[in-house]
Write a protein that holds these residues in place. Structure first.
Motif, PDB file in Angstrom:
ATOM      1  N   GLU A  47       0.734  -1.225  -0.003  1.00 23.63           N
ATOM      2  CA  GLU A  47       0.188   0.046   0.023  1.00 23.63           C
ATOM      3  C   GLU A  47       0.881   1.154  -0.098  1.00 23.63           C
ATOM      4  O   GLU A  47       0.467   2.357  -0.103  1.00 23.63           O
ATOM      5  N   ASP A  48       2.303   0.991   0.012  1.00 21.71           N
ATOM      6  CA  ASP A  48       3.036   2.200  -0.102  1.00 21.71           C
ATOM      7  C   ASP A  48       3.032   2.933  -1.271  1.00 21.71           C
ATOM      8  O   ASP A  48       3.309   2.232  -2.129  1.00 21.71           O
ATOM      9  N   ILE A  49       3.096   4.163  -1.318  1.00 23.60           N
ATOM     10  CA  ILE A  49       3.051   4.975  -2.559  1.00 23.60           C
ATOM     11  C   ILE A  49       4.677   5.412  -2.686  1.00 23.60           C
ATOM     12  O   ILE A  49       5.117   6.066  -1.894  1.00 23.60           O
ATOM     13  N   ILE A  50       5.232   5.052  -3.740  1.00 20.82           N
ATOM     14  CA  ILE A  50       6.602   5.589  -4.000  1.00 20.82           C
ATOM     15  C   ILE A  50       6.865   6.397  -5.145  1.00 20.82           C
ATOM     16  O   ILE A  50       6.079   6.311  -5.941  1.00 20.82           O
ATOM     17  N   ASP A  51       7.827   7.097  -5.085  1.00 13.58           N
ATOM     18  CA  ASP A  51       8.324   8.101  -6.197  1.00 13.58           C
ATOM     19  C   ASP A  51       9.309   7.526  -6.976  1.00 13.58           C
ATOM     20  O   ASP A  51      10.356   7.042  -6.598  1.00 13.58           O
ATOM     21  N   ILE A  52       9.074   7.443  -8.391  1.00 16.07           N
ATOM     22  CA  ILE A  52      10.246   6.978  -9.332  1.00 16.07           C
ATOM     23  C   ILE A  52      10.377   7.880 -10.412  1.00 16.07           C
ATOM     24  O   ILE A  52       9.424   9.161 -10.629  1.00 16.07           O
ATOM     25  N   ASP A  53      11.532   7.775 -11.111  1.00 17.74           N
ATOM     26  CA  ASP A  53      11.858   8.590 -12.453  1.00 17.74           C
ATOM     27  C   ASP A  53      11.446   7.730 -13.567  1.00 17.74           C
ATOM     28  O   ASP A  53      11.355   6.489 -13.777  1.00 17.74           O
ATOM     29  N   VAL A  54      10.562   8.485 -14.445  1.00 20.77           N
ATOM     30  CA  VAL A  54       9.973   7.741 -15.800  1.00 20.77           C
ATOM     31  C   VAL A  54      10.469   8.589 -16.957  1.00 20.77           C
ATOM     32  O   VAL A  54      10.721   9.849 -16.714  1.00 20.77           O
ATOM     33  N   SER A  55      10.645   7.800 -18.137  1.00 19.66           N
ATOM     34  CA  SER A  55      10.700   8.363 -19.225  1.00 19.66           C
ATOM     35  C   SER A  55       9.298   8.458 -20.000  1.00 19.66           C
ATOM     36  O   SER A  55       8.583   7.589 -19.803  1.00 19.66           O
ATOM     37  N   TYR A  56       9.148   9.694 -20.617  1.00 18.56           N
ATOM     38  CA  TYR A  56       7.714   9.664 -21.299  1.00 18.56           C
ATOM     39  C   TYR A  56       7.963  10.170 -22.738  1.00 18.56           C
ATOM     40  O   TYR A  56       8.901  10.942 -22.915  1.00 18.56           O
ATOM     41  N   ASP A  57       7.129   9.463 -23.835  1.00 18.47           N
ATOM     42  CA  ASP A  57       7.203  10.204 -25.065  1.00 18.47           C
ATOM     43  C   ASP A  57       5.838   9.563 -25.698  1.00 18.47           C
ATOM     44  O   ASP A  57       5.204   8.511 -25.197  1.00 18.47           O
ATOM     45  N   VAL A  88      -4.587   7.007 -27.735  1.00 18.88           N
ATOM     46  CA  VAL A  88      -5.712   8.018 -27.945  1.00 18.88           C
ATOM     47  C   VAL A  88      -6.114   7.774 -29.351  1.00 18.88           C
ATOM     48  O   VAL A  88      -5.307   7.723 -30.458  1.00 18.88           O
ATOM     49  N   SER A  89      -7.494   7.785 -29.671  1.00 15.61           N
ATOM     50  CA  SER A  89      -8.157   7.653 -30.873  1.00 15.61           C
ATOM     51  C   SER A  89      -9.151   8.499 -31.177  1.00 15.61           C
ATOM     52  O   SER A  89      -9.991   8.767 -30.437  1.00 15.61           O
ATOM     53  N   THR A  90      -9.332   8.969 -32.424  1.00 17.02           N
ATOM     54  CA  THR A  90     -10.352   9.679 -33.031  1.00 17.02           C
ATOM     55  C   THR A  90     -11.047   9.109 -33.989  1.00 17.02           C
ATOM     56  O   THR A  90     -12.034   9.703 -34.744  1.00 17.02           O
ATOM     57  N   PHE A  91     -10.815   7.886 -34.150  1.00 18.92           N
ATOM     58  CA  PHE A  91     -11.417   7.005 -35.091  1.00 18.92           C
ATOM     59  C   PHE A  91     -11.954   5.861 -34.467  1.00 18.92           C
ATOM     60  O   PHE A  91     -11.371   5.185 -33.684  1.00 18.92           O
ATOM     61  N   CYS A  92     -13.227   5.109 -34.924  1.00 20.53           N
ATOM     62  CA  CYS A  92     -13.762   3.996 -34.593  1.00 20.53           C
ATOM     63  C   CYS A  92     -14.249   3.378 -35.967  1.00 20.53           C
ATOM     64  O   CYS A  92     -15.100   3.913 -36.563  1.00 20.53           O
ATOM     65  N   HIS A 135      -2.268  14.870 -24.213  1.00 26.69           N
ATOM     66  CA  HIS A 135      -3.553  14.139 -23.366  1.00 26.69           C
ATOM     67  C   HIS A 135      -3.359  12.770 -22.827  1.00 26.69           C
ATOM     68  O   HIS A 135      -3.831  12.534 -21.892  1.00 26.69           O
ATOM     69  N   ALA A 136      -2.586  11.948 -23.602  1.00 25.96           N
ATOM     70  CA  ALA A 136      -2.135  10.765 -22.978  1.00 25.96           C
ATOM     71  C   ALA A 136      -1.327  10.989 -21.862  1.00 25.96           C
ATOM     72  O   ALA A 136      -1.365  10.075 -20.671  1.00 25.96           O
ATOM     73  N   ALA A 137      -0.496  12.197 -21.590  1.00 23.34           N
ATOM     74  CA  ALA A 137       0.338  12.189 -20.433  1.00 23.34           C
ATOM     75  C   ALA A 137      -0.669  12.501 -19.164  1.00 23.34           C
ATOM     76  O   ALA A 137      -0.389  12.060 -18.250  1.00 23.34           O
ATOM     77  N   MET A 155      10.189  13.435 -14.803  1.00 25.86           N
ATOM     78  CA  MET A 155       9.667  13.262 -16.400  1.00 25.86           C
ATOM     79  C   MET A 155      10.978  13.377 -16.990  1.00 25.86           C
ATOM     80  O   MET A 155      11.470  14.233 -17.173  1.00 25.86           O
ATOM     81  N   LEU A 156      11.479  12.303 -17.620  1.00 21.89           N
ATOM     82  CA  LEU A 156      12.536  12.205 -18.695  1.00 21.89           C
ATOM     83  C   LEU A 156      12.077  12.592 -20.152  1.00 21.89           C
ATOM     84  O   LEU A 156      11.186  11.623 -20.600  1.00 21.89           O
ATOM     85  N   SER A 157      12.238  13.565 -20.704  1.00 20.66           N
ATOM     86  CA  SER A 157      11.607  13.671 -22.080  1.00 20.66           C
ATOM     87  C   SER A 157      12.438  14.372 -22.887  1.00 20.66           C
ATOM     88  O   SER A 157      13.511  14.991 -22.404  1.00 20.66           O
ATOM     89  N   ASP A 158      11.993  14.732 -24.144  1.00 21.56           N
ATOM     90  CA  ASP A 158      12.708  15.689 -24.974  1.00 21.56           C
ATOM     91  C   ASP A 158      12.469  17.176 -24.906  1.00 21.56           C
ATOM     92  O   ASP A 158      11.997  17.395 -23.873  1.00 21.56           O
ATOM     93  N   GLY A 159      12.857  17.832 -25.960  1.00 20.97           N
ATOM     94  CA  GLY A 159      12.902  19.134 -25.972  1.00 20.97           C
ATOM     95  C   GLY A 159      11.473  19.852 -25.601  1.00 20.97           C
ATOM     96  O   GLY A 159      11.364  20.893 -25.302  1.00 20.97           O
ATOM     97  N   ASP A 160      10.589  19.160 -26.183  1.00 21.01           N
ATOM     98  CA  ASP A 160       9.194  19.531 -26.155  1.00 21.01           C
ATOM     99  C   ASP A 160       8.680  19.355 -24.900  1.00 21.01           C
ATOM    100  O   ASP A 160       8.577  18.209 -24.414  1.00 21.01           O
ATOM    101  N   ALA A 161       8.271  20.670 -24.257  1.00 23.55           N
ATOM    102  CA  ALA A 161       7.822  20.750 -22.865  1.00 23.55           C
ATOM    103  C   ALA A 161       6.394  20.766 -22.774  1.00 23.55           C
ATOM    104  O   ALA A 161       6.018  20.790 -21.532  1.00 23.55           O
ATOM    105  N   LYS A 162       5.612  20.465 -23.730  1.00 23.38           N
ATOM    106  CA  LYS A 162       3.898  20.648 -23.518  1.00 23.38           C
ATOM    107  C   LYS A 162       3.465  19.788 -22.807  1.00 23.38           C
ATOM    108  O   LYS A 162       2.659  20.107 -21.755  1.00 23.38           O
ATOM    109  N   SER A 163       3.977  18.582 -22.705  1.00 19.32           N
ATOM    110  CA  SER A 163       3.279  17.480 -21.672  1.00 19.32           C
ATOM    111  C   SER A 163       3.845  17.657 -20.444  1.00 19.32           C
ATOM    112  O   SER A 163       2.935  17.496 -19.463  1.00 19.32           O
ATOM    113  N   PHE A 164       5.016  17.880 -20.185  1.00 16.11           N
ATOM    114  CA  PHE A 164       5.555  18.347 -18.787  1.00 16.11           C
ATOM    115  C   PHE A 164       4.795  19.620 -18.178  1.00 16.11           C
ATOM    116  O   PHE A 164       4.346  19.550 -16.915  1.00 16.11           O
TER     117      PHE A 164
END
Length: 341
Positions: A47-57, A88-92, A135-137, A155-164
């Motif tokens: 039940e413990d909540i832990i903090d981790i480093d993640v990469s996102y793209d 993420v989908s805009t199509f069905c 949106h996925a982030a 959050m490890l990510s590229d130069g685009d900081a929109k998600s961050f």
């Protein structure tokens, strides 16, 4: 095989695959939690909540900002395992086939049909393709605690900081901040881009920094300087050492026999700097023109290069590179995954 049977079979296959995915996901999360517990040396309960480093793209099914399908994925930096993803989908397909036929025949009947189809509809997003990654982030960060008992605080990510930027605005963990880390590969490429832009801009003004000639900023030289810059970041674990190594790579290349500039280069007989290695052995250093692998013309280039190196060795930037991590695993996962969508 009729279309209805085909869709039913594909749904059955999807459900079976999803069961396997969920089981694998639970095992992966358990392994990640145990690895982080071992790394920190602290015992962790379920039940413990832990903090981790993640990469996102994120990635898209098709190039450009017209894709109907995108994906955002989170990878644990410590283990390299894929932790979570959101499509993420805009199509069905069902809406485009069955739904459209029903709507053309009877709009009122379509409303009834859509209510039954809605829980299974693959459309889960109505915004632009460009914002799918953001949106996925949102989805992934907001469910990390309830789903995995994890907080993605780095959050490890590229130069685009929109998600961050979006994730920090949401404050999914209350007052606990989320820190942005840089992908070392992406940061390294900034040097190459800056040097190529420098050559192009000076050329427009009538000053030739590239082309033929000893010590000029050729494409091959730019590649080498970019490599030296990336190595300086990767091989050091604190900002001051990174800065010193970055500037050493510049001044080493700007040195001449009359004006050696190796004060920042490593000392000792095992140094990669031929000049300091010779001094340590009480030998006379050899000629720079012969032994410098990447000579740079000081008079022509020094004033142009120093501002670039100063900007790309700022503490704020290098601080975000201390993990020394890349998004290589993530990109392989994202593109392989989208091949099957």
């Amino acid at each position: 095989m009729c279309k209805k049977n085909f869709l039913n079979i594909t749904k059955l296959i999807y459900n079976k695959g999803d069961d396997i995915r969920q089981a694998l996901e639970l095992k992966t999360v358990d392994l990640i939690r145990r690895k982080h517990a071992e790394e920190s040396g602290v015992s962790i309960n379920e039940e413990d909540i832990i903090d981790i480093d993640v990469s996102y793209d994120g990635s898209w099914l098709t190039r450009g900002h017209t894709s109907h399908i995108g994906i955002g994925c989170v990878v644990d930096v410590l283990t390299g395992y894929v932790l979570d993803f959101h499509i993420v989908s805009t199509f069905c397909l069902v809406c485009q086939t069955t739904g459209r036929k029903i709507k053309e025949k009877s709009p009122s009947q379509y409303s009834e049909w859509f209510e039954t189809h809605k829980p299974f509809c693959e459309i889960n997003y109505t915004g632009s393709s460009a914002m799918m990654e953001t949106h996925a982030a949102e989805v992934l960060w907001l469910r990390s605690v309830t789903k995995f008992k994890l907080r993605y605080t780095s959050m490890l990510s590229d130069g685009d900081a929109k998600s961050f930027k979006r994730v920090t605005e949401l404050k999914p963990y209350g007052d606990i901040p989320i820190v942005k880390e840089e992908c070392v590969n992406h940061v390294g490429k900034r040097m190459g881009s800056a040097l190529r832009n420098l050559v192009a801009d000076c050329s427009k003004k009538g000053t030739s920094l590239g082309g033929k000639g000893h010590g000029k900023l050729t494409q091959n030289t730019i590649k080498k300087l970019t490599l030296y810059y990336s190595r300086a970041i990767r091989k050091h674990k604190n900002v001051s050492d990174m800065q010193k190594a970055i500037m050493a790579s510049l001044y080493h290349c700007l040195s001449t026999d009359k004006s050696p500039k190796h004060q920042l280069c490593p000392t000792g007989s095992g140094s990669w700097c031929f000049y300091n290695a010779a001094v340590a052995k009480n030998e006379t250093p050899g000629p720079h023109r012969k032994l410098l692998c990447t000579p740079l013309n000081y008079k022509l280039l020094a004033d142009h290069l120093k501002p670039i190196y100063k900007r790309l060795s700022e503490p704020a930037l290098l601080q975000r590179c201390l993990l020394g991590a890349t998004q290589k695993r993530q990109r392989v996962f994202a593109f392989q995954d989208l091949e099957y969508l």
